[in-house]
Design a protein around this motif. Structure first.
Motif, PDB file in Angstrom:
ATOM      1  N   GLN B   6       0.882  -1.159   0.000  1.00 56.31           N
ATOM      2  CA  GLN B   6       0.000   0.000   0.000  1.00 56.31           C
ATOM      3  C   GLN B   6       0.924   1.215   0.000  1.00 56.31           C
ATOM      4  O   GLN B   6       1.512   1.544   1.029  1.00 56.31           O
ATOM      5  CB  GLN B   6      -0.913  -0.023   1.227  1.00 56.31           C
ATOM      6  CG  GLN B   6      -1.914  -1.173   1.200  1.00 56.31           C
ATOM      7  CD  GLN B   6      -2.809  -1.181   2.422  1.00 56.31           C
ATOM      8  OE1 GLN B   6      -2.722  -2.081   3.249  1.00 56.31           O
ATOM      9  NE2 GLN B   6      -3.670  -0.184   2.536  1.00 56.31           N
ATOM     10  N   GLU B  20      -9.302   7.592  -3.281  1.00 54.42           N
ATOM     11  CA  GLU B  20      -8.795   6.357  -3.853  1.00 54.42           C
ATOM     12  C   GLU B  20      -7.585   5.911  -3.041  1.00 54.42           C
ATOM     13  O   GLU B  20      -6.616   6.662  -2.899  1.00 54.42           O
ATOM     14  CB  GLU B  20      -8.404   6.495  -5.320  1.00 54.42           C
ATOM     15  CG  GLU B  20      -7.924   5.170  -5.920  1.00 54.42           C
ATOM     16  CD  GLU B  20      -7.766   5.206  -7.427  1.00 54.42           C
ATOM     17  OE1 GLU B  20      -7.505   6.294  -7.970  1.00 54.42           O
ATOM     18  OE2 GLU B  20      -7.918   4.140  -8.069  1.00 54.42           O
ATOM     19  N   LEU B  21      -7.647   4.708  -2.510  1.00 56.42           N
ATOM     20  CA  LEU B  21      -6.537   4.107  -1.775  1.00 56.42           C
ATOM     21  C   LEU B  21      -5.959   2.991  -2.634  1.00 56.42           C
ATOM     22  O   LEU B  21      -6.685   2.115  -3.091  1.00 56.42           O
ATOM     23  CB  LEU B  21      -7.002   3.560  -0.425  1.00 56.42           C
ATOM     24  CG  LEU B  21      -7.673   4.552   0.514  1.00 56.42           C
ATOM     25  CD1 LEU B  21      -8.040   3.870   1.834  1.00 56.42           C
ATOM     26  CD2 LEU B  21      -6.793   5.754   0.765  1.00 56.42           C
ATOM     27  N   ARG B  22      -4.636   3.012  -2.767  1.00 55.41           N
ATOM     28  CA  ARG B  22      -3.996   2.071  -3.668  1.00 55.41           C
ATOM     29  C   ARG B  22      -3.559   0.791  -2.975  1.00 55.41           C
ATOM     30  O   ARG B  22      -3.151   0.813  -1.798  1.00 55.41           O
ATOM     31  CB  ARG B  22      -2.794   2.741  -4.337  1.00 55.41           C
ATOM     32  CG  ARG B  22      -3.172   3.906  -5.236  1.00 55.41           C
ATOM     33  CD  ARG B  22      -1.940   4.488  -5.891  1.00 55.41           C
ATOM     34  NE  ARG B  22      -1.071   5.182  -4.949  1.00 55.41           N
ATOM     35  CZ  ARG B  22       0.181   5.532  -5.216  1.00 55.41           C
ATOM     36  NH1 ARG B  22       0.733   5.212  -6.381  1.00 55.41           N
ATOM     37  NH2 ARG B  22       0.890   6.184  -4.313  1.00 55.41           N
ATOM     38  N   CYS B  23      -3.637  -0.287  -3.725  1.00 49.52           N
ATOM     39  CA  CYS B  23      -3.196  -1.588  -3.234  1.00 49.52           C
ATOM     40  C   CYS B  23      -2.640  -2.379  -4.406  1.00 49.52           C
ATOM     41  O   CYS B  23      -3.298  -2.512  -5.437  1.00 49.52           O
ATOM     42  CB  CYS B  23      -4.356  -2.347  -2.596  1.00 49.52           C
ATOM     43  SG  CYS B  23      -3.988  -4.073  -2.195  1.00 49.52           S
ATOM     44  N   ASN B  24      -1.441  -2.898  -4.237  1.00 52.14           N
ATOM     45  CA  ASN B  24      -0.856  -3.800  -5.226  1.00 52.14           C
ATOM     46  C   ASN B  24      -0.480  -5.098  -4.538  1.00 52.14           C
ATOM     47  O   ASN B  24      -0.027  -5.097  -3.397  1.00 52.14           O
ATOM     48  CB  ASN B  24       0.383  -3.172  -5.870  1.00 52.14           C
ATOM     49  CG  ASN B  24       0.027  -1.981  -6.720  1.00 52.14           C
ATOM     50  OD1 ASN B  24       0.036  -0.845  -6.255  1.00 52.14           O
ATOM     51  ND2 ASN B  24      -0.334  -2.237  -7.955  1.00 52.14           N
ATOM     52  N   TRP B  35     -10.546  -5.671   1.373  1.00 47.57           N
ATOM     53  CA  TRP B  35     -10.250  -4.433   2.069  1.00 47.57           C
ATOM     54  C   TRP B  35     -10.928  -4.478   3.430  1.00 47.57           C
ATOM     55  O   TRP B  35     -12.120  -4.780   3.540  1.00 47.57           O
ATOM     56  CB  TRP B  35     -10.760  -3.213   1.298  1.00 47.57           C
ATOM     57  CG  TRP B  35      -9.815  -2.728   0.247  1.00 47.57           C
ATOM     58  CD1 TRP B  35      -9.861  -2.981  -1.096  1.00 47.57           C
ATOM     59  CD2 TRP B  35      -8.691  -1.866   0.438  1.00 47.57           C
ATOM     60  NE1 TRP B  35      -8.829  -2.344  -1.743  1.00 47.57           N
ATOM     61  CE2 TRP B  35      -8.097  -1.644  -0.823  1.00 47.57           C
ATOM     62  CE3 TRP B  35      -8.119  -1.235   1.553  1.00 47.57           C
ATOM     63  CZ2 TRP B  35      -6.964  -0.849  -1.007  1.00 47.57           C
ATOM     64  CZ3 TRP B  35      -7.002  -0.444   1.382  1.00 47.57           C
ATOM     65  CH2 TRP B  35      -6.439  -0.256   0.108  1.00 47.57           C
ATOM     66  N   ALA B  65     -14.284  -1.247  -5.059  1.00 48.47           N
ATOM     67  CA  ALA B  65     -12.899  -1.520  -5.441  1.00 48.47           C
ATOM     68  C   ALA B  65     -12.901  -2.221  -6.782  1.00 48.47           C
ATOM     69  O   ALA B  65     -13.842  -2.935  -7.136  1.00 48.47           O
ATOM     70  CB  ALA B  65     -12.201  -2.381  -4.390  1.00 48.47           C
ATOM     71  N   SER B  73      -3.558  -4.891  -9.182  1.00 45.36           N
ATOM     72  CA  SER B  73      -4.019  -3.863  -8.252  1.00 45.36           C
ATOM     73  C   SER B  73      -5.463  -4.128  -7.814  1.00 45.36           C
ATOM     74  O   SER B  73      -6.230  -4.811  -8.501  1.00 45.36           O
ATOM     75  CB  SER B  73      -3.924  -2.479  -8.894  1.00 45.36           C
ATOM     76  OG  SER B  73      -4.867  -2.332  -9.933  1.00 45.36           O
ATOM     77  N   ASN B  75      -7.580  -1.293  -6.060  1.00 40.07           N
ATOM     78  CA  ASN B  75      -7.710   0.010  -5.428  1.00 40.07           C
ATOM     79  C   ASN B  75      -9.107   0.240  -4.877  1.00 40.07           C
ATOM     80  O   ASN B  75     -10.108  -0.121  -5.503  1.00 40.07           O
ATOM     81  CB  ASN B  75      -7.344   1.121  -6.411  1.00 40.07           C
ATOM     82  CG  ASN B  75      -5.885   1.079  -6.810  1.00 40.07           C
ATOM     83  OD1 ASN B  75      -5.069   0.376  -6.206  1.00 40.07           O
ATOM     84  ND2 ASN B  75      -5.556   1.824  -7.855  1.00 40.07           N
ATOM     85  N   ARG B  77     -12.126   2.797  -3.640  1.00 38.27           N
ATOM     86  CA  ARG B  77     -12.612   4.134  -3.986  1.00 38.27           C
ATOM     87  C   ARG B  77     -13.901   4.451  -3.241  1.00 38.27           C
ATOM     88  O   ARG B  77     -14.657   3.551  -2.847  1.00 38.27           O
ATOM     89  CB  ARG B  77     -12.872   4.231  -5.491  1.00 38.27           C
ATOM     90  CG  ARG B  77     -11.647   3.981  -6.353  1.00 38.27           C
ATOM     91  CD  ARG B  77     -11.898   4.409  -7.778  1.00 38.27           C
ATOM     92  NE  ARG B  77     -12.925   3.597  -8.425  1.00 38.27           N
ATOM     93  CZ  ARG B  77     -12.669   2.717  -9.388  1.00 38.27           C
ATOM     94  NH1 ARG B  77     -11.422   2.516  -9.781  1.00 38.27           N
ATOM     95  NH2 ARG B  77     -13.640   2.049  -9.966  1.00 38.27           N
ATOM     96  N   CYS B  91      -5.441  -3.500   2.964  1.00 41.64           N
ATOM     97  CA  CYS B  91      -5.682  -4.404   1.847  1.00 41.64           C
ATOM     98  C   CYS B  91      -5.087  -5.762   2.226  1.00 41.64           C
ATOM     99  O   CYS B  91      -4.042  -5.828   2.894  1.00 41.64           O
ATOM    100  CB  CYS B  91      -5.011  -3.847   0.594  1.00 41.64           C
ATOM    101  SG  CYS B  91      -5.251  -4.792  -0.903  1.00 41.64           S
TER     102      CYS B  91
END
Lengths: 113, 114
Positions: B6, B20-24, B35, B65, B73, B75, B77, B91
């Motif tokens: 993250q 928007e929170l990112r997750c890979n 999440w 998401a 990814s 992500n 939202r 995540c």
């Protein structure tokens, strides 16, 4: 029960003391996980049970940590000779199977003084 | 083995703004993706999950998401943030193989300005 229950909610231990943390998973859930969450961090995996079998204990930080689930339901995480670095929230989760949706308990906050 | 990143440690948004929170993630097969939200002193609450099918998943509290396999990814939202959304967001990736555990990302702390 309706959810995952952990006890105690809070535990203060003197350094060197042994502690036992209890987890009551959701009835019928095969999988049970223990996580350690340090302040400001994400949960770190400790160990995983499928019924009574401990399939993965690779996350246990030292041989002072021991977990059991003898009848495939309630689980106990035991920490021997506690150290200050053991201070954390210990989370228990259960799921119907493997990597499917996990339900978490409120956690036990352990403080070692 | 699974892993999750993250990239954003802390995000601040104004109430009513979009989020928007990112997750890979890294995993060799099709993962289960989740999440979770954690308010101070509280346990982890599931917001939403992806197992298969439609790559845009809807969750509770107005969150959604999108799973993008090509970008590894997932992500999170929300079109309009509420003050009560301030919390820590995690995540997580699980495996479809029975017997695998969850791996969590380090979390993103969300602050909401009035």
């Amino acid at each position: 029960g309706a959810g995952v229950s952990q006890s105690p909610r809070y535990k203060v231990a003197k350094r060197g003391q042994d502690v036992a943390l209890r987890c009551d998973p959701i009835s019928g859930h095969v999988s049970l996980f223990w996580y350690q969450q340090a302040l400001g961090q994400g949960p770190e995996f400790l160990t995983y049970f499928q019924n009574e079998a401990q399939l993965d204990k690779s996350g246990l930080p030292s041989d002072r940590f021991f977990a059991e689930r003898p009848e495939g339901s309630v689980s106990t995480l035991k920490i021997q000779r506690t150290q200050q670095e053991d201070s954390a929230v210990y989370l228990c989760a259960s799921s119907l199977a493997g990597g499917s949706e996990a339900f978490f308990g409120q956690g036990t906050r352990l403080t070692v003084v | 083995a699974q892993s999750v990143t993250q990239p954003d440690i802390h995000i601040t948004v104004s109430e009513g703004a979009s989020l928007e929170l990112r997750c890979n993630y890294s995993y060799g097969a099709t993962p289960y993706l989740f999440w979770y939200v954690q308010s101070p002193g509280q346990g982890l609450q599931l917001l939403l999950k992806y197992f298969s099918g439609d790559t845009l998943v809807q969750g509770i509290k107005g969150f959604e998401a999108e799973f993008k396999r090509s970008q590894s990814s997932f992500n999170l939202r929300k079109p309009s943030v509420h003050w009560s959304d301030a919390a820590e967001y995690f995540c997580a990736v699980g495996a479809q193989d029975y017997g695998q555990n969850f791996v969590f990302g380090p979390g993103t702390r969300l602050s909401v300005l009035p």
